[in-house]
Write a protein that holds these residues in place. Structure first.
Motif, mmCIF file in Angstrom:
data_model
loop_
_atom_site.group_PDB
_atom_site.id
_atom_site.type_symbol
_atom_site.label_atom_id
_atom_site.label_comp_id
_atom_site.label_asym_id
_atom_site.label_seq_id
_atom_site.Cartn_x
_atom_site.Cartn_y
_atom_site.Cartn_z
ATOM 1 N N ARG A 77 0.834 -1.198 0.000
ATOM 2 C CA ARG A 77 0.000 0.000 0.000
ATOM 3 C C ARG A 77 0.876 1.259 0.000
ATOM 4 N NH1 ARG A 77 -5.285 -0.781 1.613
ATOM 5 N NH2 ARG A 77 -5.537 1.274 0.673
ATOM 6 N N PRO A 78 1.703 1.447 -1.018
ATOM 7 C CA PRO A 78 2.621 2.589 -1.018
ATOM 8 C C PRO A 78 1.911 3.931 -1.011
ATOM 9 C CG PRO A 78 2.571 1.545 -3.185
ATOM 10 C CD PRO A 78 1.851 0.621 -2.237
ATOM 11 N N GLU A 79 0.672 3.968 -1.513
ATOM 12 C CA GLU A 79 -0.058 5.231 -1.558
ATOM 13 C C GLU A 79 -0.428 5.740 -0.166
ATOM 14 O OE1 GLU A 79 -3.203 2.057 -1.349
ATOM 15 O OE2 GLU A 79 -1.248 2.314 -2.302
ATOM 16 N N LEU A 80 -0.321 4.872 0.823
ATOM 17 C CA LEU A 80 -0.657 5.267 2.187
ATOM 18 C C LEU A 80 0.502 5.925 2.923
ATOM 19 C CD1 LEU A 80 -2.586 2.061 3.351
ATOM 20 C CD2 LEU A 80 -3.584 4.224 2.615
ATOM 21 N N VAL A 81 1.718 5.739 2.421
ATOM 22 C CA VAL A 81 2.903 6.235 3.128
ATOM 23 C C VAL A 81 3.091 7.715 2.803
ATOM 24 C CG1 VAL A 81 5.360 5.923 3.547
ATOM 25 C CG2 VAL A 81 3.922 3.940 2.971
ATOM 26 N N VAL A 82 2.996 8.556 3.816
ATOM 27 C CA VAL A 82 3.098 10.004 3.648
ATOM 28 C C VAL A 82 4.551 10.448 3.638
ATOM 29 C CG1 VAL A 82 2.481 12.246 4.631
ATOM 30 C CG2 VAL A 82 0.870 10.332 4.774
ATOM 31 N N GLU A 83 5.311 9.980 4.613
ATOM 32 C CA GLU A 83 6.709 10.370 4.714
ATOM 33 C C GLU A 83 7.461 9.329 5.527
ATOM 34 O OE1 GLU A 83 6.419 14.238 6.371
ATOM 35 O OE2 GLU A 83 5.496 13.587 8.238
ATOM 36 N N LEU A 84 8.770 9.309 5.318
ATOM 37 C CA LEU A 84 9.623 8.324 5.961
ATOM 38 C C LEU A 84 10.755 9.057 6.678
ATOM 39 C CD1 LEU A 84 10.086 5.208 6.131
ATOM 40 C CD2 LEU A 84 11.598 5.455 4.159
ATOM 41 N N TYR A 85 10.979 8.688 7.940
ATOM 42 C CA TYR A 85 12.073 9.260 8.719
ATOM 43 C C TYR A 85 13.085 8.147 8.978
ATOM 44 C CZ TYR A 85 8.992 13.217 9.492
ATOM 45 O OH TYR A 85 8.158 14.298 9.307
ATOM 46 N N SER A 86 14.345 8.409 8.665
ATOM 47 C CA SER A 86 15.368 7.376 8.786
ATOM 48 C C SER A 86 16.699 7.984 9.184
ATOM 49 C CB SER A 86 15.517 6.623 7.456
ATOM 50 O OG SER A 86 16.593 5.709 7.502
ATOM 51 N N THR A 87 17.439 7.240 9.972
ATOM 52 C CA THR A 87 18.821 7.633 10.206
ATOM 53 C C THR A 87 19.625 7.261 8.956
ATOM 54 O OG1 THR A 87 19.431 5.500 11.174
ATOM 55 C CG2 THR A 87 18.590 7.197 12.676
ATOM 56 N N PRO A 88 20.698 7.969 8.658
ATOM 57 C CA PRO A 88 21.523 7.609 7.493
ATOM 58 C C PRO A 88 22.025 6.170 7.561
ATOM 59 C CG PRO A 88 22.089 9.807 8.268
ATOM 60 C CD PRO A 88 21.155 9.230 9.286
ATOM 61 N N THR A 89 22.359 5.723 8.761
ATOM 62 C CA THR A 89 22.864 4.352 8.925
ATOM 63 C C THR A 89 21.804 3.332 8.528
ATOM 64 O OG1 THR A 89 24.305 5.054 10.743
ATOM 65 C CG2 THR A 89 23.831 2.706 10.563
ATOM 66 N N ALA A 90 20.575 3.534 8.986
ATOM 67 C CA ALA A 90 19.495 2.605 8.646
ATOM 68 C C ALA A 90 19.187 2.651 7.152
ATOM 69 C CB ALA A 90 18.242 2.941 9.457
ATOM 70 N N THR A 140 12.807 1.336 -2.689
ATOM 71 C CA THR A 140 11.354 1.249 -2.886
ATOM 72 C C THR A 140 10.684 2.567 -2.521
ATOM 73 O OG1 THR A 140 11.416 -1.121 -2.363
ATOM 74 C CG2 THR A 140 9.272 -0.040 -2.297
ATOM 75 N N ALA A 141 11.138 3.189 -1.434
ATOM 76 C CA ALA A 141 10.574 4.466 -1.017
ATOM 77 C C ALA A 141 10.838 5.542 -2.066
ATOM 78 C CB ALA A 141 11.167 4.887 0.331
#
Length: 273
Positions: free
Chosen positions: A43-56, A66-67
């Protein structure tokens, strides 16, 4: 990179751990690489934003790609910022903000088609299930058993509680999940959709005896009640049969999610025999 845990944007995201904020915004938090991967895949249309550390982001390259391919806004944050957002004590480096997407009970349980077209054959109905881990695990078990959906009554835990979402391990994106009104209304609609109602309760008939009658092969809605009190006599009276999972050892009782998994899989086995 966002490095201020107290910035207005981060504080707004962190508020999604609370039900009031989720209700007001229609958003919820999704934590961990596995759950985020399932959301982006199904369900990619549901993902508003992604928060990630550079390491992850470097570690989970498939999720990152994919994001990016899905056009999701990716924000790099420090470990301190991720700790401020996440609900877990030790987050795994990735948190997403997603749109809520409940299914209506009406869509999950359409009236029985007089032409005989097949409707849902297996669903789980949760009445006042309050423990987030139990609710999420039952959703995961229903998904694994090939159920058509899960319905949470209005008195059950919030579907988008971070602990519920985390316990589903991504199954929340695989099957229809409805948040329904009073359980009496849900069961009335369930029966109109052509499903029998089997209530799981310690006072019921042993599951093997019900299996021997061949009932588990029929379209079924399993009704599961509160962890401490179970189902009331009035609610049990709404079911076609009351069924118990027998205890052969010395355990005093069985965890609700474990018992629900057994019941759902017994139906899955019978319906696919």
């Amino acid at each position: 990179m966002i490095d201020n845990p107290r910035s207005p944007r981060i504080r707004a995201v962190a508020k999604l751990r609370k039900k009031d904020a989720r209700s007001q915004t229609g958003l919820f938090l999704l934590e961990g690489p596995q759950a985020v991967a399932e959301a982006l895949t199904y369900r990619p249309e549901l993902v508003v934003e992604l928060y990630s550390t550079p390491t992850a982001f470097e570690r989970f390259t498939d999720i990152a790609q994919t994001a990016v391919d899905a056009g999701v806004d990716v924000e790099f944050v420090t470990e301190q910022v991720l700790d401020a957002i996440a609900d877990t004590v030790t987050p795994q480096g990735i948190v997403a903000v997603c749109h809520q997407f409940p299914t209506s009970v009406r869509d999950l349980l359409p009236p029985l088609d007089p032409k005989g077209d097949s409707g849902p054959r297996l669903i789980a109905v949760l009445e006042e299930v309050r423990d987030p881990g139990n609710a999420g695990t039952i959703i995961r078990a229903a998904d694994a058993a090939g159920a058509d959906g899960v319905i949470l009554s209005g008195r059950s835990v919030d579907l988008y509680n971070p602990k519920v979402v985390r316990a589903t391990t991504g199954s929340i994106f695989h099957l229809a999940i409805a948040v329904g009104p009073a359980v009496e209304t849900v069961l009335e609609r369930t029966r109109s959709a052509g499903l029998q109602i089997l209530a799981a309760d310690i006072k019921g008939e042993p599951l093997p005896a019900v299996r021997a009658e061949g009932l588990l092969a029929l379209p079924t809605a399993w009704l599961f009640g509160n962890e401490a009190r179970g189902l009331s006599d009035a609610q049990l009276a709404l079911a076609d049969r009351t069924v118990s999972v027998p205890l052969y050892g010395h355990a005093e009782s069985m965890n609700l999610a474990t018992a629900a998994s057994v019941c759902l899989y017994e139906s899955a086995f019978a319906q696919r025999a």
